[in-house]
Design a protein around this motif. Structure first.
Motif, PDB file in Angstrom:
ATOM      1  N   THR A   1     -33.878  12.795 -37.793  1.00 28.70           N
ATOM      2  CA  THR A   1     -34.295  13.377 -36.516  1.00 28.70           C
ATOM      3  C   THR A   1     -35.207  12.438 -35.735  1.00 28.70           C
ATOM      4  OG1 THR A   1     -34.219  15.555 -37.569  1.00 28.70           O
ATOM      5  CG2 THR A   1     -35.329  15.402 -35.434  1.00 28.70           C
ATOM      6  N   ALA A   2     -36.175  11.824 -36.440  1.00 27.03           N
ATOM      7  CA  ALA A   2     -37.125  10.928 -35.773  1.00 27.03           C
ATOM      8  C   ALA A   2     -36.639   9.489 -35.746  1.00 27.03           C
ATOM      9  CB  ALA A   2     -38.488  11.008 -36.475  1.00 27.03           C
ATOM     10  N   HIS A   3     -36.015   9.043 -36.835  1.00 25.91           N
ATOM     11  CA  HIS A   3     -35.522   7.666 -36.893  1.00 25.91           C
ATOM     12  C   HIS A   3     -34.508   7.540 -38.024  1.00 25.91           C
ATOM     13  CE1 HIS A   3     -37.682   6.372 -40.606  1.00 25.91           C
ATOM     14  NE2 HIS A   3     -38.579   7.266 -40.225  1.00 25.91           N
ATOM     15  N   LYS A   4     -33.616   6.596 -37.903  1.00 21.24           N
ATOM     16  CA  LYS A   4     -32.705   6.240 -38.985  1.00 21.24           C
ATOM     17  C   LYS A   4     -33.448   5.379 -40.006  1.00 21.24           C
ATOM     18  CE  LYS A   4     -28.639   6.253 -35.951  1.00 21.24           C
ATOM     19  NZ  LYS A   4     -27.547   5.419 -35.375  1.00 21.24           N
ATOM     20  N   PRO A   5     -32.926   5.243 -41.218  1.00 19.69           N
ATOM     21  CA  PRO A   5     -33.553   4.307 -42.157  1.00 19.69           C
ATOM     22  C   PRO A   5     -33.650   2.929 -41.509  1.00 19.69           C
ATOM     23  CG  PRO A   5     -31.925   5.644 -43.291  1.00 19.69           C
ATOM     24  CD  PRO A   5     -31.773   5.942 -41.831  1.00 19.69           C
ATOM     25  N   VAL A   6     -34.855   2.354 -41.527  1.00 18.51           N
ATOM     26  CA  VAL A   6     -35.083   1.132 -40.765  1.00 18.51           C
ATOM     27  C   VAL A   6     -35.985   0.188 -41.547  1.00 18.51           C
ATOM     28  CG1 VAL A   6     -37.061   2.125 -39.521  1.00 18.51           C
ATOM     29  CG2 VAL A   6     -35.793   0.216 -38.502  1.00 18.51           C
ATOM     30  N   GLN A   7     -35.703  -1.089 -41.434  1.00 13.92           N
ATOM     31  CA  GLN A   7     -36.592  -2.093 -42.003  1.00 13.92           C
ATOM     32  C   GLN A   7     -37.764  -2.300 -41.047  1.00 13.92           C
ATOM     33  OE1 GLN A   7     -35.633  -6.399 -41.949  1.00 13.92           O
ATOM     34  NE2 GLN A   7     -35.612  -6.262 -44.183  1.00 13.92           N
ATOM     35  N   ALA A   8     -38.965  -2.280 -41.583  1.00 19.69           N
ATOM     36  CA  ALA A   8     -40.163  -2.411 -40.756  1.00 19.69           C
ATOM     37  C   ALA A   8     -41.198  -3.220 -41.518  1.00 19.69           C
ATOM     38  CB  ALA A   8     -40.720  -1.037 -40.391  1.00 19.69           C
ATOM     39  N   SER A   9     -42.144  -3.800 -40.769  1.00 17.36           N
ATOM     40  CA  SER A   9     -43.121  -4.681 -41.400  1.00 17.36           C
ATOM     41  C   SER A   9     -44.421  -4.732 -40.608  1.00 17.36           C
ATOM     42  CB  SER A   9     -42.551  -6.100 -41.515  1.00 17.36           C
ATOM     43  OG  SER A   9     -43.514  -7.003 -42.008  1.00 17.36           O
ATOM     44  N   LEU A  10     -45.531  -4.862 -41.336  1.00 15.56           N
ATOM     45  CA  LEU A  10     -46.817  -5.281 -40.784  1.00 15.56           C
ATOM     46  C   LEU A  10     -47.265  -6.566 -41.480  1.00 15.56           C
ATOM     47  CD1 LEU A  10     -48.914  -1.961 -40.510  1.00 15.56           C
ATOM     48  CD2 LEU A  10     -47.631  -3.136 -38.723  1.00 15.56           C
ATOM     49  N   GLY A  11     -46.337  -7.271 -42.090  1.00 13.81           N
ATOM     50  CA  GLY A  11     -46.623  -8.482 -42.844  1.00 13.81           C
ATOM     51  C   GLY A  11     -45.736  -8.630 -44.053  1.00 13.81           C
ATOM     52  N   VAL A  12     -45.182  -7.528 -44.524  1.00 17.39           N
ATOM     53  CA  VAL A  12     -44.189  -7.536 -45.605  1.00 17.39           C
ATOM     54  C   VAL A  12     -43.186  -6.436 -45.307  1.00 17.39           C
ATOM     55  CG1 VAL A  12     -45.590  -6.052 -47.102  1.00 17.39           C
ATOM     56  CG2 VAL A  12     -43.849  -7.510 -48.113  1.00 17.39           C
ATOM     57  N   LYS A  13     -41.901  -6.688 -45.580  1.00 17.72           N
ATOM     58  CA  LYS A  13     -40.837  -5.808 -45.112  1.00 17.72           C
ATOM     59  C   LYS A  13     -40.513  -4.704 -46.113  1.00 17.72           C
ATOM     60  CE  LYS A  13     -38.719  -9.511 -42.395  1.00 17.72           C
ATOM     61  NZ  LYS A  13     -37.542 -10.406 -42.234  1.00 17.72           N
ATOM     62  N   PHE A  14     -40.325  -3.497 -45.562  1.00 17.18           N
ATOM     63  CA  PHE A  14     -39.873  -2.328 -46.322  1.00 17.18           C
ATOM     64  C   PHE A  14     -38.796  -1.618 -45.519  1.00 17.18           C
ATOM     65  CE2 PHE A  14     -44.155  -3.089 -47.788  1.00 17.18           C
ATOM     66  CZ  PHE A  14     -44.063  -2.901 -49.159  1.00 17.18           C
ATOM     67  N   VAL A  15     -37.934  -0.914 -46.234  1.00 19.45           N
ATOM     68  CA  VAL A  15     -37.014   0.014 -45.579  1.00 19.45           C
ATOM     69  C   VAL A  15     -37.643   1.396 -45.660  1.00 19.45           C
ATOM     70  CG1 VAL A  15     -34.753   1.109 -45.670  1.00 19.45           C
ATOM     71  CG2 VAL A  15     -34.962  -1.364 -46.051  1.00 19.45           C
ATOM     72  N   LEU A  16     -37.903   1.998 -44.513  1.00 22.35           N
ATOM     73  CA  LEU A  16     -38.551   3.304 -44.426  1.00 22.35           C
ATOM     74  C   LEU A  16     -37.491   4.364 -44.138  1.00 22.35           C
ATOM     75  CD1 LEU A  16     -41.645   2.373 -42.210  1.00 22.35           C
ATOM     76  CD2 LEU A  16     -41.386   2.165 -44.688  1.00 22.35           C
ATOM     77  N   ALA A  17     -37.515   5.437 -44.917  1.00 19.16           N
ATOM     78  CA  ALA A  17     -36.547   6.515 -44.719  1.00 19.16           C
ATOM     79  C   ALA A  17     -37.215   7.847 -44.997  1.00 19.16           C
ATOM     80  CB  ALA A  17     -35.331   6.334 -45.626  1.00 19.16           C
ATOM     81  N   GLN A  18     -36.999   8.812 -44.104  1.00 17.39           N
ATOM     82  CA  GLN A  18     -37.557  10.153 -44.269  1.00 17.39           C
ATOM     83  C   GLN A  18     -36.567  11.029 -45.027  1.00 17.39           C
ATOM     84  OE1 GLN A  18     -38.678  12.121 -40.629  1.00 17.39           O
ATOM     85  NE2 GLN A  18     -39.599  13.859 -41.678  1.00 17.39           N
ATOM     86  N   VAL A  19     -37.103  11.849 -45.936  1.00 17.59           N
ATOM     87  CA  VAL A  19     -36.291  12.814 -46.690  1.00 17.59           C
ATOM     88  C   VAL A  19     -37.021  14.150 -46.693  1.00 17.59           C
ATOM     89  CG1 VAL A  19     -35.242  11.057 -48.176  1.00 17.59           C
ATOM     90  CG2 VAL A  19     -37.345  12.192 -48.901  1.00 17.59           C
ATOM     91  N   GLY A  20     -36.353  15.197 -47.147  1.00 18.62           N
ATOM     92  CA  GLY A  20     -36.995  16.487 -47.312  1.00 18.62           C
ATOM     93  C   GLY A  20     -37.873  16.494 -48.554  1.00 18.62           C
ATOM     94  N   PRO A  21     -38.834  17.408 -48.632  1.00 14.49           N
ATOM     95  CA  PRO A  21     -39.746  17.452 -49.787  1.00 14.49           C
ATOM     96  C   PRO A  21     -39.032  17.623 -51.117  1.00 14.49           C
ATOM     97  CG  PRO A  21     -40.574  18.818 -47.993  1.00 14.49           C
ATOM     98  CD  PRO A  21     -39.190  18.393 -47.602  1.00 14.49           C
ATOM     99  N   GLU A  22     -38.005  18.466 -51.150  1.00 16.83           N
ATOM    100  CA  GLU A  22     -37.300  18.697 -52.412  1.00 16.83           C
ATOM    101  C   GLU A  22     -36.524  17.451 -52.829  1.00 16.83           C
ATOM    102  OE1 GLU A  22     -33.941  19.457 -54.931  1.00 16.83           O
ATOM    103  OE2 GLU A  22     -33.758  19.076 -52.767  1.00 16.83           O
TER     104      GLU A  22
END
Length: 295
Positions: free
Chosen positions: A154-175
């Motif tokens: 809803t807010a974003h697709k899984p995306v590679q992001a960095s503030l100095g080192v790269k991660f793939v950020l992905a939102q999931v439900g709590p369960e």
């Protein structure tokens, strides 16, 4: 026989046996690159740091960070933990430490209690938020043993992001966060299909309830099956969420490591700056062991 002292701390917790363990070699002068990498593999923590004299005397140290298989340009819990160790040796300047690192200068504010004892630290990530490629929900979900429908886009697709080192950020439900488990074959497949990842695929999953976040991080291709506290990824997530939510500043509390039995608490503050979105991340730090490497 040369002796190289080290200390270990548990980072992002105020209690032993929680948080993310870290080994800090407080005087790494004389160690080769190969020895540092071998020591990091031997310690078998998610990261190990090596403290060297700064190239610029205006700063306090040059700090190199290695995980089990490679050197890192920047990381969160290694900087918090290293700052706490050095501050306990009186090596800060007025409660501040400045470290030279591959990703740039990292400034750390040391936290002390009323008795003057070092309790934790807060670091400023060295770069503003940058975004890389988006990845398919089904591929990311497979890496965590989940279905594509478990990924919240809803807010974003899984995306590679960095503030100095790269991660793939992905939102999931709590369960879904609770039942996630890394699938090594899926990691290899997704990494192989996306050369833009440049061989780095560290997956930071999160479930959000306003400004309270629960998270898990998997990086099996780098030797970390699961990480109990990932400061650099948490800082990056804060910057991303602020960029999506809007506003000039926001604070987030991120809980990680619960499923591993090593609960961690990370405090992130993010702000909109002239050059983009920036973050600070901090938390407590508990001392554990001291020893020497004989090489």
């Amino acid at each position: 026989m040369p002796r190289f002292p080290y200390e270990t701390v548990d980072v992002f917790t105020d209690k032993p046996f929680g948080g993310n363990p870290l080994a800090v070699f407080t005087d790494a002068h004389g160690l080769s690159d190969a020895q540092m990498q071998a020591l990091a593999a031997e310690m078998n923590y998610s990261e190990t740091t090596f403290v060297l004299p700064p190239e610029d005397p205006a700063y306090d140290a040059r700090v190199r960070i290695f995980h089990r298989t490679a050197e890192m340009p920047f990381a969160g819990h290694p900087n918090v933990g290293t700052a706490c160790v050095l501050a306990r040796h009186g090596r800060d300047r007025g409660g501040v430490l400045r470290f030279e690192q591959m990703a740039g200068l990292v400034e750390i504010a040391v936290e002390r209690n009323a008795a003057g004892e070092v309790t934790g630290a807060v670091i400023a990530a060295p770069q503003a938020l940058s975004l890389g490629i988006e990845l398919p929900a089904e591929g990311v979900a497979a890496c965590a043993g989940l279905g594509a429908g478990d990924i919240v886009t809803t807010a974003h697709k899984p995306v590679q992001a960095s503030l100095g080192v790269k991660f793939v950020l992905a939102q999931v439900g709590p369960e879904a966060l609770g039942r996630a488990a890394p699938d090594l074959a899926a990691f290899r497949k997704l990494e192989g299909r996306n050369p833009e990842l440049e061989g780095r695929l560290s997956l930071f999953l999160y479930a959000r309830d306003g400004h309270a976040v629960r998270a898990r991080m998997f990086a099996p291709l780098a030797g970390t099956w699961e990480d109990p506290a990932t400061g650099s990824a948490s800082a990056t997530l804060g910057a991303l969420l602020l960029s999506l939510d809007g506003g000039d500043e926001a604070a987030y509390t991120i809980t990680q490591g619960v499923e591993m039995g090593r609960p961690s608490l990370l405090n992130v503050t993010s702000r909109r700056a002239a050059d983009g979105y920036r973050s600070r991340v901090g938390g407590a730090c508990a001392p554990m062991f001291r020893g020497e490497a004989l090489l």
